[in-house]
Design a protein around this motif. Sequence first.
Motif, PDB file in Angstrom:
ATOM      1  N   ILE A 273      89.440  14.054 -34.314  1.00  0.00           N
ATOM      2  CA  ILE A 273      89.471  14.670 -35.643  1.00  0.00           C
ATOM      3  C   ILE A 273      90.923  14.795 -36.081  1.00  0.00           C
ATOM      4  CG2 ILE A 273      88.871  16.718 -36.985  1.00  0.00           C
ATOM      5  CD1 ILE A 273      86.738  17.312 -34.850  1.00  0.00           C
ATOM      6  N   ALA A 274      91.247  14.239 -37.215  1.00  0.00           N
ATOM      7  CA  ALA A 274      92.608  14.370 -37.742  1.00  0.00           C
ATOM      8  C   ALA A 274      92.870  15.826 -38.122  1.00  0.00           C
ATOM      9  CB  ALA A 274      92.788  13.458 -38.961  1.00  0.00           C
ATOM     10  N   GLY A 275      94.025  16.349 -37.718  1.00  0.00           N
ATOM     11  CA  GLY A 275      94.380  17.726 -38.045  1.00  0.00           C
ATOM     12  C   GLY A 275      93.611  18.754 -37.256  1.00  0.00           C
ATOM     13  N   TYR A 276      93.160  18.380 -36.085  1.00  0.00           N
ATOM     14  CA  TYR A 276      92.334  19.280 -35.284  1.00  0.00           C
ATOM     15  C   TYR A 276      93.091  20.552 -34.877  1.00  0.00           C
ATOM     16  CZ  TYR A 276      90.071  21.110 -31.089  1.00  0.00           C
ATOM     17  OH  TYR A 276      89.508  21.918 -30.153  1.00  0.00           O
ATOM     18  N   THR A 277      94.370  20.411 -34.526  1.00  0.00           N
ATOM     19  CA  THR A 277      95.147  21.565 -34.058  1.00  0.00           C
ATOM     20  C   THR A 277      95.188  22.661 -35.111  1.00  0.00           C
ATOM     21  OG1 THR A 277      96.497  20.109 -32.690  1.00  0.00           O
ATOM     22  CG2 THR A 277      97.365  22.313 -33.159  1.00  0.00           C
ATOM     23  N   VAL A 346      79.807  10.684 -39.520  1.00  0.00           N
ATOM     24  CA  VAL A 346      80.701  11.813 -39.790  1.00  0.00           C
ATOM     25  C   VAL A 346      81.301  11.753 -41.193  1.00  0.00           C
ATOM     26  CG1 VAL A 346      81.275  12.005 -37.353  1.00  0.00           C
ATOM     27  CG2 VAL A 346      82.744  10.631 -38.846  1.00  0.00           C
ATOM     28  N   ALA A 347      80.866  10.794 -42.005  1.00  0.00           N
ATOM     29  CA  ALA A 347      81.482  10.616 -43.321  1.00  0.00           C
ATOM     30  C   ALA A 347      81.377  11.860 -44.189  1.00  0.00           C
ATOM     31  CB  ALA A 347      80.845   9.421 -44.030  1.00  0.00           C
ATOM     32  N   ASP A 348      80.257  12.567 -44.090  1.00  0.00           N
ATOM     33  CA  ASP A 348      80.046  13.756 -44.924  1.00  0.00           C
ATOM     34  C   ASP A 348      80.165  15.058 -44.133  1.00  0.00           C
ATOM     35  OD1 ASP A 348      79.553  12.196 -47.178  1.00  0.00           O
ATOM     36  OD2 ASP A 348      77.438  11.954 -46.624  1.00  0.00           O
ATOM     37  N   ARG A 355      85.729  22.252 -45.151  1.00  0.00           N
ATOM     38  CA  ARG A 355      86.682  21.171 -45.385  1.00  0.00           C
ATOM     39  C   ARG A 355      86.169  19.862 -44.818  1.00  0.00           C
ATOM     40  NH1 ARG A 355      91.513  24.488 -42.609  1.00  0.00           N
ATOM     41  NH2 ARG A 355      89.811  24.574 -41.085  1.00  0.00           N
ATOM     42  N   GLU A 356      86.646  18.762 -45.376  1.00  0.00           N
ATOM     43  CA  GLU A 356      86.309  17.446 -44.858  1.00  0.00           C
ATOM     44  C   GLU A 356      86.827  17.314 -43.420  1.00  0.00           C
ATOM     45  OE1 GLU A 356      84.618  15.080 -46.350  1.00  0.00           O
ATOM     46  OE2 GLU A 356      84.408  16.029 -48.323  1.00  0.00           O
ATOM     47  N   VAL A 357      86.135  16.510 -42.635  1.00  0.00           N
ATOM     48  CA  VAL A 357      86.530  16.296 -41.242  1.00  0.00           C
ATOM     49  C   VAL A 357      86.796  14.795 -41.058  1.00  0.00           C
ATOM     50  CG1 VAL A 357      85.898  16.577 -38.822  1.00  0.00           C
ATOM     51  CG2 VAL A 357      85.111  18.239 -40.513  1.00  0.00           C
ATOM     52  N   PRO A 358      88.029  14.366 -41.350  1.00  0.00           N
ATOM     53  CA  PRO A 358      88.329  12.932 -41.223  1.00  0.00           C
ATOM     54  C   PRO A 358      88.451  12.519 -39.759  1.00  0.00           C
ATOM     55  CG  PRO A 358      90.296  14.145 -41.840  1.00  0.00           C
ATOM     56  CD  PRO A 358      89.177  15.137 -41.853  1.00  0.00           C
ATOM     57  N   PHE A 359      87.812  11.427 -39.435  1.00  0.00           N
ATOM     58  CA  PHE A 359      87.837  10.892 -38.081  1.00  0.00           C
ATOM     59  C   PHE A 359      88.773   9.699 -38.000  1.00  0.00           C
ATOM     60  CE2 PHE A 359      84.848  11.481 -34.373  1.00  0.00           C
ATOM     61  CZ  PHE A 359      84.750  12.863 -34.520  1.00  0.00           C
ATOM     62  N   ARG A 360      89.404   9.549 -36.849  1.00  0.00           N
ATOM     63  CA  ARG A 360      90.163   8.340 -36.548  1.00  0.00           C
ATOM     64  C   ARG A 360      89.548   7.711 -35.309  1.00  0.00           C
ATOM     65  NH1 ARG A 360      95.953  11.276 -36.693  1.00  0.00           N
ATOM     66  NH2 ARG A 360      95.062  11.943 -34.701  1.00  0.00           N
TER      67      ARG A 360
END
Length: 459
Positions: A273-277, A346-348, A355-360
Amino acid sequence: MSCGWRCGPETLPECRLTSTLRRYAWSVAVKVRPVCVPDVALESRVPARTRHYADRPARHLRVLTVTTRIGAAVSAFFGVQSIIVGQDVVWITVVNLASATIFLLIPLLYRFGELVAPLVFFFVAFTSITVLCWHLGTGSGLPFYYLVAATLMVLILGSEHLVLASVLAALGAATVIALALLVPYNTGVQPDWAFRTGFILSVITAWIMVVAVVSFALREIRRAREAMEAEYERSERLLTNILPATIAERLKDPSRNIIADKYDDASILFADIAGYTKRASDTTPTDLVRFLDRLYTDLDALVDRHGLEKVKTSGDSYMVVSGVPQPRDDHIEALACLALDMADAVADLKDPQGREVPFRIGLAAGPVVAGVVGARKFFYDVWGDAVNVAARMETTDVEGRIQVPHNVYERLNHAFLLEERGKVDVKGKGLMHTWYLVGRRNDEAVRLAVERGAIAGSV
């Protein structure tokens, strides 16, 4: 499809992946559900052996309860018989009825430990049988009860007190011999018909007691065995939840020294997850764990659906391998399908704050080594250059994309759509030519081919 997790009574059935336009997508909002623990872990908090040994005294006391009830019925019957016969010796009736009463009260002694009640039962029965046999004669059939008592003591006291049971049995045998030497066959205090009737009834009731109590004890043993088998199955499920099934089987082999395998070609996926911290710092622990629990539970279901193997999670990092531990020719295609379905799922997705949860997601392929490490809290892991490259593909990725190196592009280009990203500076590797995996050229054909490969690999 059950998620296999146990929650509180208010739990909603959210362990399913929706079958809407996005086949594996989650609902937009993260609904509240209790933090879950796997069923097999909950059921195995107390070791099977511990539960078995804790329940063993209770089983013995249940056998004793059945014994005392039958003994009370037999004693009461002989007490009534002595009244009908009309013997002048009233105390014979009193002994029988008093014994029946004491037998019924034996369960009240269970609170004093596992030995008090059986010993009281034995000595009351032993005393009453000896007194009656001395009065009526050895031909009354009463000596049979010494053998019955010896059998019951072995069943009730169990193997833990086998010496004590043997001593009591020996005492009964010695008493039978002494009575045979000192007491006549028939003392003549009863009419012949009553004496013969008493012998017949003694034989019948002794056999009934043995058959009934032994049958009950065998049922208890069978239940204990079934409980142990159920515990074994739960332990097996727990082990296969920690390790791949084939690795778990090898780990149980007592002759195994070390589990380490080399795979000439396999593929690795990392996702995070981007920005997980930042999310972890401004989310309550309960909400964060609940969110990750739901995320990993559904990702696990997705991995199982594709016939692949999750290796581990660390924080928000999620690692999957294909072609390990079961080699398959289409491992890279299977992992690419998983990556696309994970991105779709995980797109939605929203976090507890909405907040959105962008995956890498990053993929790589190549030779790897896999094995089990550690003696306590052991785990299965995979090492190799392909693992490092897959991790770098994920960390240098753009949010919401699936990044792959050029060699993976060359292997996927025939069946998948890829978009060129260009040169990326990768730590330890320098500049690498990378691509974004964006889709399948023929979705249905690729899915069918991969599913056939997954089925073939599981056989």
